[in-house]
Scaffold this motif. Structure first.
Motif, PDB file in Angstrom:
ATOM      1  N   VAL B  51       0.817  -1.212   0.000  1.00 49.12           N
ATOM      2  CA  VAL B  51       0.000   0.000   0.000  1.00 49.12           C
ATOM      3  C   VAL B  51       0.844   1.252   0.000  1.00 49.12           C
ATOM      4  N   PHE B  52       1.887   1.270   0.815  1.00 48.91           N
ATOM      5  CA  PHE B  52       2.549   2.549   1.056  1.00 48.91           C
ATOM      6  C   PHE B  52       3.836   2.765   0.305  1.00 48.91           C
ATOM      7  N   VAL B  53       4.604   1.699   0.108  1.00 51.27           N
ATOM      8  CA  VAL B  53       5.949   1.921  -0.419  1.00 51.27           C
ATOM      9  C   VAL B  53       5.913   2.533  -1.809  1.00 51.27           C
ATOM     10  N   ALA B  54       4.959   2.072  -2.680  1.00 54.48           N
ATOM     11  CA  ALA B  54       4.907   2.599  -4.048  1.00 54.48           C
ATOM     12  C   ALA B  54       4.662   4.100  -4.037  1.00 54.48           C
ATOM     13  N   VAL B  55       3.674   4.514  -3.221  1.00 54.68           N
ATOM     14  CA  VAL B  55       3.336   5.939  -3.158  1.00 54.68           C
ATOM     15  C   VAL B  55       4.514   6.755  -2.650  1.00 54.68           C
ATOM     16  N   HIS B  56       5.151   6.239  -1.573  1.00 58.58           N
ATOM     17  CA  HIS B  56       6.279   6.980  -0.984  1.00 58.58           C
ATOM     18  C   HIS B  56       7.419   7.115  -1.979  1.00 58.58           C
ATOM     19  N   LEU B  57       7.710   6.004  -2.684  1.00 54.61           N
ATOM     20  CA  LEU B  57       8.836   6.022  -3.632  1.00 54.61           C
ATOM     21  C   LEU B  57       8.593   7.023  -4.755  1.00 54.61           C
ATOM     22  N   LEU B  64      13.062  14.609  -5.623  1.00 53.74           N
ATOM     23  CA  LEU B  64      14.505  14.651  -5.830  1.00 53.74           C
ATOM     24  C   LEU B  64      14.871  14.920  -7.279  1.00 53.74           C
ATOM     25  N   TRP B  65      14.188  14.245  -8.195  1.00 54.26           N
ATOM     26  CA  TRP B  65      14.541  14.378  -9.609  1.00 54.26           C
ATOM     27  C   TRP B  65      13.298  14.756 -10.416  1.00 54.26           C
ATOM     28  N   PHE B  67      12.903  16.374 -13.073  1.00 54.18           N
ATOM     29  CA  PHE B  67      13.034  16.386 -14.528  1.00 54.18           C
ATOM     30  C   PHE B  67      12.842  15.000 -15.126  1.00 54.18           C
ATOM     31  N   LEU B  68      12.658  13.971 -14.286  1.00 55.15           N
ATOM     32  CA  LEU B  68      12.522  12.609 -14.824  1.00 55.15           C
ATOM     33  C   LEU B  68      11.072  12.275 -15.174  1.00 55.15           C
ATOM     34  N   GLY B  69      10.148  13.180 -14.900  1.00 56.39           N
ATOM     35  CA  GLY B  69       8.721  12.836 -15.083  1.00 56.39           C
ATOM     36  C   GLY B  69       8.225  13.076 -16.515  1.00 56.39           C
ATOM     37  N   ASN B  70       6.879  13.212 -16.692  1.00 55.90           N
ATOM     38  CA  ASN B  70       6.208  13.467 -17.979  1.00 55.90           C
ATOM     39  C   ASN B  70       6.596  14.878 -18.488  1.00 55.90           C
ATOM     40  N   PRO B  71       7.088  15.019 -19.771  1.00 57.23           N
ATOM     41  CA  PRO B  71       7.537  16.359 -20.229  1.00 57.23           C
ATOM     42  C   PRO B  71       6.412  17.408 -20.199  1.00 57.23           C
ATOM     43  N   ARG B  72       5.136  16.975 -20.530  1.00 56.88           N
ATOM     44  CA  ARG B  72       4.037  17.937 -20.522  1.00 56.88           C
ATOM     45  C   ARG B  72       3.771  18.427 -19.119  1.00 56.88           C
TER      46      ARG B  72
END
Lengths: 518, 80
Positions: B51-57, B64-65, B67-72
């Motif tokens: 339940v929690f680890v995915a959301v936290h990560l 932290l980063w 710029f690694l997400g969706n460009p839009r």
């Protein structure tokens, strides 16, 4: 921690002793195991107190429940909850002579080791790796047995008196002269029980105002004798000569605690082979220290007499030293001679004094004649005076068996403590469940071993102790090694990380307190 | 017979677990109690992880980063 010591010419041969450190993961897991068992112990104690479960161990009577509790200390807790679970590995009844192979009566327990019942079956031909039978004299046929049977028909079994009254047989005189000749000392005296030799004679030698310096891992008989004597006892670290020297210096410089008077006597208590570690005492260094600081040495050769040295004369011969340097040489006849009893050897004045003032001589019944004859015959056999080379062959066979067995076990990857030449081989088990599992698995494969846990060893360092014998043939050792290998793989006992530390090739000085150089 | 060797290996692993935690020495009812407790703890840990680890990560990665997400998405966040 392996190293070879050539310590300023004191040692004429390399001294290889190793006590590999406990791996961190194994120590943590051992504590985990003990933690789980402790929790379940508390649960069971709770259930027993609230009568949910039947209480089968000793408790106080109903009327005494309000008195000071008797069974609440850690020893009793350990006994009820941990020892009971693995109790079937100890006190196993044997029904034949404890030679290289032994017969054991089979027993089962239906209520988890609280009571045992015998099935009636006898398990025959179990390879005996637990008896102190170093030279193989535990036999029911042969020269020793015939001589003992003849003496039994001549003298009977009982003596019915103490040494000082009517119990001094000519056999005892013959034995004592023979033992003195065997050890190379002026005179010797024999007692009926090895434990009593230590605990009853140390009080006769030292008293109040004397100092006893005793090794950390000395046997219970030496500790009891030291405590009974009333002398001050100081402990030095096991086989650690720097610790001993520091204690000796402090004793000479500061004297007795309050009055600062010099000590009347300083007695150093050491053993030849320590049976739980398999280590051999550093006798040349102890003797050098003893001479330098003018103290006395009491050497307990219970396990090393007959087992070490090219002629089986013990640890003094093993190091090539003179028996005159050791003031009191004590030993037992139980281990290498297949009999029972103990002896003390030394100067004539010392032994004459002990004949009059030792508790054991005055109050204890003297040795039984067949036992005396067994010792006489076996000592003559070892010395070669019976005309055969059987004794010499046995001593050499034991040394070969020791080297072979230790080498093979080390190669397999087990952690083995102790000196390369000691016939006592402790194999580390560490975890409490593995103590019980090892004993049971080895018995299933027809090998009898002795496993040791708390309180004979520190709580996480439980071990299985093998005692090699000259009666073991190479085939028996190979069978045993094969089974130990199998059980080691099954139970994951091969902890050794085989770290070879560089050799410490210079003599010890004040700065090397530990035995490694990092 | 690969299934056989895997099965025997798993059984051997279970024996090691029994030896380390000393459940080899326990009576059957103690074993039941101990395994139930262990399974409950393991199940709770897995549930927490799921339940929690995915959301936290993912929120940690965004912090932290970025710029690694969706460009839009990134363009939108810059424009805002």
């Amino acid at each position: 921690i392996n190293h070879i010591v050539h310590n300023g010419g004191l040692y004429k041969r390399p001294f290889n002793e190793a006590f590999e450190e406990t791996p961190m993961l194994v120590a943590v897991l051992t504590y985990v195991g003990y933690g789980v068992l402790t929790l379940f112990g508390y649960l069971r104690d709770f259930m027993r107190q609230w009568k949910i479960e039947k209480c089968q161990n000793a408790t106080e009577r109903e009327e005494q429940k309000d008195f000071v509790p008797l069974y609440q200390d850690f020893e009793n807790f350990y006994n009820r909850n941990l020892y009971m679970r693995i109790r079937d590995s100890w006190n196993r009844p044997i029904c034949s002579v404890p030679g290289a192979k032994v017969d054991m009566m089979e027993r089962v327990s239906h209520d988890y080791n609280w009571t045992f019942t015998y099935t009636g079956r006898v398990i025959k031909g179990i390879i005996n790796m637990g008896s102190y039978n170093y030279l193989g004299f535990a036999q029911k046929s042969g020269a020793c047995q015939e001589a003992a049977a003849k003496v039994l028909s001549q003298y009977g079994a009982g003596v019915c008196s103490t040494r000082q009254e009517m119990g001094n047989l000519d056999k005892h005189e013959e034995l004592e002269k023979l033992v003195a000749r065997f050890l190379g000392v002026e005179s010797a005296m024999a007692y009926g029980m090895g434990f009593a030799t230590n605990s009853m004679n140390i009080p006769a030698l030292v008293g109040k105002g004397c100092l006893i310096l005793s090794d950390e891992l000395n046997h219970a008989s030496l500790v009891l004798g030291a405590r009974l004597s009333g002398a001050t006892i100081r402990i030095f670290k096991h086989n650690n000569m720097q610790s001993l020297e520091k204690l000796l210096k402090d004793a000479i410089v500061h004297g007795q605690p309050r009055t600062r008077r010099p000590w009347k006597k300083i007695l150093i208590l050491v053993e030849g082979i320590y049976s739980m570690e398999g280590s051999i005492v550093r006798l040349p260094e102890v003797i050098a220290l003893k001479k330098k600081y003018k103290s006395y040495l009491y050497l307990d050769e219970a396990h090393s007499i007959g087992a070490l040295g090219p002629n089986g004369r013990g640890v003094v011969e093993y190091f090539g030293l003179s028996p005159e340097d050791v003031d009191v040489m004590m030993g037992t006849f139980t281990k290498s001679f297949g009999a029972a009893g103990g002896y003390i050897g030394g100067k004539k004045e010392l032994i004459d004094y002990l004949r009059t003032y030792s508790h054991s001589a005055v109050y204890a019944t003297s040795m039984s004649p067949p036992v005396v004859e067994q010792i006489i015959t076996s000592v003559k056999c070892i010395m070669g005076e019976d005309g055969t080379t059987v004794g010499e062959a046995r001593v050499q066979q034991l040394a070969e068996n020791t080297r072979y067995f230790r080498r093979r076990l080390k190669e397999m990857g087990f952690i083995i403590y102790g000196n390369e030449d000691s016939p006592v081989v402790p194999l580390m088990l560490y975890m409490p469940a593995k103590i019980g599992a090892f004993g049971r698995e080895m018995l299933k494969r027809n090998i009898g071993v002795v496993v040791v846990g708390f309180p004979a060893t520190p709580i996480i360092e439980s071990r299985a102790r093998f005692c090699l014998s000259a009666a073991h043939t190479k085939e028996m050792l190979d069978t045993a090694l094969k089974e130990i290998n199998e059980v080691g793989d099954l139970l994951q006992l091969k902890y050794s990380r085989r770290r070879l530390v560089p050799l410490l090739d210079r003599p010890f000085d004040e700065t090397t307190y530990e035995e490694t150089e990092d | 017979m690969d299934v056989r060797s895997t099965q025997s290996y798993l059984y051997w692993l279970f024996c090691q677990f029994e030896l380390i935690t000393c459940s080899y020495l326990m009576e059957p009812w103690e074993k039941v109690l101990f395994y139930t407790f262990n399974l409950c703890v393991a199940a709770l840990l897995l549930y927490t992880a799921y339940v929690f680890v995915a959301v936290h990560l993912s929120s940690a990665c965004q912090l932290l980063w970025p710029f690694l997400g969706n460009p839009r998405e990134n363009a939108l966040s810059v424009v805002k």
